[in-house]
Design a protein around this motif. Structure first.
Motif, PDB file in Angstrom:
ATOM      1  N   PRO A 296       0.826  -1.208   0.000  1.00 34.23           N
ATOM      2  CA  PRO A 296       0.000   0.000   0.000  1.00 34.23           C
ATOM      3  C   PRO A 296       0.862   1.261   0.000  1.00 34.23           C
ATOM      4  N   VAL A 297       0.227   2.361  -0.360  1.00 31.67           N
ATOM      5  CA  VAL A 297       0.880   3.667  -0.383  1.00 31.67           C
ATOM      6  C   VAL A 297       0.002   4.631   0.397  1.00 31.67           C
ATOM      7  N   VAL A 298       0.615   5.444   1.232  1.00 31.41           N
ATOM      8  CA  VAL A 298      -0.102   6.534   1.890  1.00 31.41           C
ATOM      9  C   VAL A 298       0.358   7.809   1.215  1.00 31.41           C
ATOM     10  N   ILE A 299      -0.612   8.593   0.760  1.00 31.17           N
ATOM     11  CA  ILE A 299      -0.300   9.854   0.108  1.00 31.17           C
ATOM     12  C   ILE A 299      -0.871  10.985   0.955  1.00 31.17           C
ATOM     13  N   VAL A 300      -0.117  12.067   1.085  1.00 30.32           N
ATOM     14  CA  VAL A 300      -0.614  13.267   1.749  1.00 30.32           C
ATOM     15  C   VAL A 300      -0.757  14.330   0.672  1.00 30.32           C
ATOM     16  N   LEU A 301      -1.991  14.807   0.520  1.00 32.84           N
ATOM     17  CA  LEU A 301      -2.284  15.874  -0.429  1.00 32.84           C
ATOM     18  C   LEU A 301      -2.250  17.193   0.323  1.00 32.84           C
ATOM     19  N   THR A 302      -1.577  18.179  -0.234  1.00 36.67           N
ATOM     20  CA  THR A 302      -1.631  19.525   0.310  1.00 36.67           C
ATOM     21  C   THR A 302      -2.628  20.293  -0.540  1.00 36.67           C
ATOM     22  N   LEU A 303      -3.674  20.808   0.111  1.00 35.07           N
ATOM     23  CA  LEU A 303      -4.757  21.489  -0.587  1.00 35.07           C
ATOM     24  C   LEU A 303      -4.706  22.991  -0.331  1.00 35.07           C
ATOM     25  N   ASP A 304      -5.053  23.775  -1.363  1.00 31.39           N
ATOM     26  CA  ASP A 304      -5.188  25.215  -1.176  1.00 31.39           C
ATOM     27  C   ASP A 304      -6.609  25.519  -0.717  1.00 31.39           C
ATOM     28  N   ALA A 305      -6.941  26.792  -0.569  1.00 34.11           N
ATOM     29  CA  ALA A 305      -8.250  27.189  -0.033  1.00 34.11           C
ATOM     30  C   ALA A 305      -9.409  26.724  -0.909  1.00 34.11           C
ATOM     31  N   ALA A 306      -9.167  26.525  -2.204  1.00 33.74           N
ATOM     32  CA  ALA A 306     -10.217  26.068  -3.119  1.00 33.74           C
ATOM     33  C   ALA A 306     -10.328  24.545  -3.180  1.00 33.74           C
ATOM     34  N   GLY A 307      -9.402  23.824  -2.521  1.00 39.18           N
ATOM     35  CA  GLY A 307      -9.407  22.363  -2.554  1.00 39.18           C
ATOM     36  C   GLY A 307      -8.521  21.784  -3.642  1.00 39.18           C
ATOM     37  N   LYS A 308      -7.783  22.623  -4.330  1.00 37.34           N
ATOM     38  CA  LYS A 308      -6.874  22.178  -5.395  1.00 37.34           C
ATOM     39  C   LYS A 308      -5.621  21.582  -4.767  1.00 37.34           C
TER      40      LYS A 308
END
Length: 139
Positions: A87-99
């Motif tokens: 498995p892979v754990v990914i961390v997404l960094t989101l801006d204020a719009a969710g991008k």
């Protein structure tokens, strides 16, 4: 602190169950496949995620964003699940719009790179604050 840790553990369990829903049939990986190398930058991103709690809005957003991810089947882009068995754990960094502005995985390798590319252009619902760290455990 213990309650916070339990909430994160529960969130991780939900993420593990709710994500990675594509079938495993037809995979070409071997049972003795070695684990991919760890990404030393991952701990920094998880620490940022953990620092977002306790926060009622962040806790609610975890459920909203998980449901969105599953409904949109974002994890199925690129057929990444079948590249390797680990498995892979990914961390997404989101801006204020969710991008998604940055992706960081717990490991390196073809499967991790595939998921980083699959999520690089993703658009999630706007988070309660930005930047927002959103981890997802992918089968």
């Amino acid at each position: 602190m213990k309650t916070h840790t339990l909430k994160i553990a529960a969130s991780a369990a939900v993420m593990m169950i709710a994500t990675g829903c594509s079938t495993m049939g037809g995979s070409s990986w071997q049972k003795d496949e070695p684990a991919p190398p760890q990404n030393p930058n991952f701990a920094v991103e998880m620490n940022k995620f953990n620092a977002q709690f306790p926060n009622e809005k962040a806790s609610k957003y975890e459920e909203v964003s998980l449901n969105f991810n599953n409904a949109q089947k974002l994890d199925e882009r690129g057929n990444c699940h079948d590249i390797a068995r680990h498995p892979v754990v990914i961390v997404l960094t989101l801006d204020a719009a969710g991008k998604v502005t940055r992706t960081t995985t717990d490991v390196e390798g073809k499967k991790a790179e595939c998921f980083r590319q699959a999520y690089a252009s993703a658009q999630l619902p706007p988070p309660p604050f930005a930047p927002y760290q959103k981890p997802i455990r992918l089968r």
